[in-house]
Structure formats: C-alpha cells, structure tokens
Design an enzyme around this catalytic site. Sequence first.
Site, PDB file in Angstrom:
ATOM      1  CD  GLU A  21      -2.299  -1.229   2.860  1.00 25.72           C
ATOM      2  OE1 GLU A  21      -2.714  -2.323   3.244  1.00 25.72           O
ATOM      3  OE2 GLU A  21      -2.303  -0.208   3.560  1.00 25.72           O
ATOM      4  CB  CYS A  63       2.648   7.210   3.573  1.00 25.47           C
ATOM      5  SG  CYS A  63       3.106   5.941   4.747  1.00 25.47           S
ATOM      6  CB  CYS A 119       6.553  -6.031   8.885  1.00 24.62           C
ATOM      7  SG  CYS A 119       7.843  -5.356   9.953  1.00 24.62           S
ATOM      8  CB  CYS A 160       4.627  -3.543  16.216  1.00 26.79           C
ATOM      9  SG  CYS A 160       6.363  -3.158  15.895  1.00 26.79           S
ATOM     10  CB  CYS A 176       1.605  -2.932  13.285  1.00 26.64           C
ATOM     11  SG  CYS A 176       1.986  -2.853  11.541  1.00 26.64           S
ATOM     12  CB  CYS A 212       0.586   0.973   7.641  1.00 28.13           C
ATOM     13  SG  CYS A 212       1.562  -0.050   8.692  1.00 28.13           S
TER      14      CYS A 212
HETATM   15 FE1  SF4 Z   1       6.617  -3.784  11.087  1.00 28.24          FE
HETATM   16 FE2  SF4 Z   1       4.257  -2.760  11.702  1.00 28.24          FE
HETATM   17 FE3  SF4 Z   1       6.190  -2.837  13.537  1.00 28.24          FE
HETATM   18 FE4  SF4 Z   1       6.359  -1.141  11.426  1.00 28.24          FE
HETATM   19  S1  SF4 Z   1       4.847  -1.084  13.079  1.00 28.24           S
HETATM   20  S2  SF4 Z   1       7.983  -2.444  12.247  1.00 28.24           S
HETATM   21  S3  SF4 Z   1       5.397  -2.400   9.820  1.00 28.24           S
HETATM   22  S4  SF4 Z   1       5.191  -4.615  12.585  1.00 28.24           S
END
Ligand code: SF4
Length: 355
Positions: free
Chosen positions: A100, A113, A120, A124, A127, A338
């Site tokens: 995206e 962005c 990923c 986190c 996220c 995101c």
């Molecule tokens: Fe990865 Fe999401 Fe953490 Fe960013 S916020 S490092 S995209 S898991």
Amino acid sequence: MYYRQVKDMVKEALFGKTLKELQEIVKELGFPAFTAKQIADWLYKKKVNSIDDMLNLSKKNREILNKAYHVGLSPFDNVQESIDGTRKYLFRTSTQKFIEAAYIPSENRKTLCVSSQVGCKMGCLFCMTGKQGFQKNLTAGEILNQMVSIDERDVLTNLVYMGMGEPMDNIDEVLKSLEIITSDWGFAWSPRRINVSTIGVVPAMRRFIEESECHLAISMHSPYNDQRKELMPIENVYPIEAVIETLKEYDFGRQRRISFEYIMFEKVNDSTEHAKELVRLVDGLKSRVNLIKFHPIPDTPLTGSKHKTMEAFKEVLEKKGIIATIRKSRGEDIYAACGLLSTKKLLKEDKEKDF
Ligand code: SF4
C-alpha cells in the site's frame, strides 16, 4: 527455438537502477558511455514507461535494450479515496502480494507514504502489517514505483517511508531508492523532503544516518522497557535507551530532523508519568515528538487515547521545552492504518481460491 528463448526470458527492470548500474549495463551492451545518463533521464526525469520512448537512443540500441530489459513500472491495482482527500493505493507485486501507498494532501504539503516490504517480521502488537508476517523485501524499483505510478506523481512535495515494513530491515534497497530520489541524475529531490521511520534497528540505523541525509523518525510508543517489549518485540534486542544513545553520537546539523513517533493508546501509554519519562529519555537530544492517534485494527484490545488526554500529554512535553505535535488522523474511513487494506485483499483472494 529463438522465439521460445526470448519469450521465456524474464526481462529485467531498468527502473530502480542507479546511474552506476546503468553505466555497467550500457558498457556490457557496447553502447557509448553517455547513454547511461540518457537512460536515467528517461526513467527518472521524463518518467517514460517504454524503452521505445527513449528517443535519443538509436533505434538499434533500443532494440538491443528491449531484448533483455523493460522499464518495469507497474500500475496500481486499486485506489480508495477518503472523505478527507487521503487516497490509498494498492499495488500488486511481482510475487502476487499486495503493498500500500497512501497519498495524504494537506494545505501546504502533498505527502506520499510508501511501503518498503511486503508484510513485516517485527510483530508490533498494534500493527496490521505485523500480523501478515514477513513476505518479501521490496526492490528499490518497487519502492519508487509507488511514487511514479499514482495519479498525483507530479504534485508530490514530501515522501515518508512509514507504510508497510521496517525500512531498516531492507536497508540496501531503501538506501538505493533514496540515492535515486536525491541524486541530480535521478529525481533531484532535496533529502529534507524525505522522512524515513524505524522502530530502532541500531546497526542499519547507523548506516542510514551515515549514508543518507534524510530525516529520521523513531517509533517509540512507550518510554518504559517492559511495556515497550510488549508493544514492540524489537525492544528485546535494541532497547530504546540504546537507540537514543546511538543518536546522540551523531551531529545532525541544523537542517536534519530527528523525531519520535508516539502512538497513544488509551490507559496504556498516555499517562503523565509516561510523558515525564519520555522527557527524561530524550533529554540532551535535539528532537521533536509527534503524538499520533491510534487507528483501531481488528483483533487487538488497544484503543486510541481521547483528544483531551493527548492534549494533556503534549502540554507536559512542551513545558519541558520539547516541540510536540498531535497528528491528525487521516483516512480512517478507508483503513489508512498501515497494512489493513492489503491484508483484506490477501484474505479475499485466498478465500476466492478456496472455492
Ligand atoms: Fe513492522 Fe508494523 Fe512494527 Fe512497522 S509497526 S515495524 S510495519 S510490525
């Protein structure tokens, strides 16, 4: 036989190559050395989508180039527009995954962005991209494609690497993309128009600081180690103090900006004590703090702090001389958080495959 060989050959993308790489290609193909700069011009200044449009290359050389290469831009798959003007673009990668890019217009800025990875591995808690797991690193060409394959490509003023993925976990391609954007032979953007975020992967962050001049944004989200470990597993490897100590080793000059991103979760990290601890932590480092309202995502107990609480938090920081801003939530109605849109698309396609 010849037809089959050519048909089966996967052409390599020129878009995303540095000038040095283009020089190697033209040398190998026996073209005059100056054609490398001409090709860079067509790719990054005139933004053509076909080798046939590179009109100052001879017809013969275009034919030779066409045999093994293509420009390699790919159009977006889908776009959704928010009532506040934010536009969320979905791109399909060569491996049939989705990334995206969000176009965020404001009065004096037109920001894009971009994503740096598909999925990923950092996990986190808050996220949606983290929930997808890691799928692939984007190439420099795939990162830059997000900039030039959107409707607003000619009006962009700012670029942030804050989409899907941890840019420092794909540092080679991220640095390459930044070289192309900021070089005279590339897009010739000032590095001051670009902000790259990280959760604090220290060795790659050092490379970024030393090898680029772009702004840096550190995702903090809690000043306390135990709590940060719960929100962001990276804290187990690179504690936030280590990140800040590393930053203090460098002189960022007057122009280069360091900021801390702080997503505010209700009754989790939004107390006065958190604000005071944050002040203690960044003491001695010239930086600013961006307080961000949390966009709720499915399957998480976290909710966003109330505006009143965010204001009070900001006041504590400002009283101690820290520049703090509250970022407006943008594009909530189209899932600007995101990773959410691409996860939905992935799930939908997986479901369709099951039938
Ligand atoms: Fe990865 Fe999401 Fe953490 Fe960013 S916020 S490092 S995209 S898991």
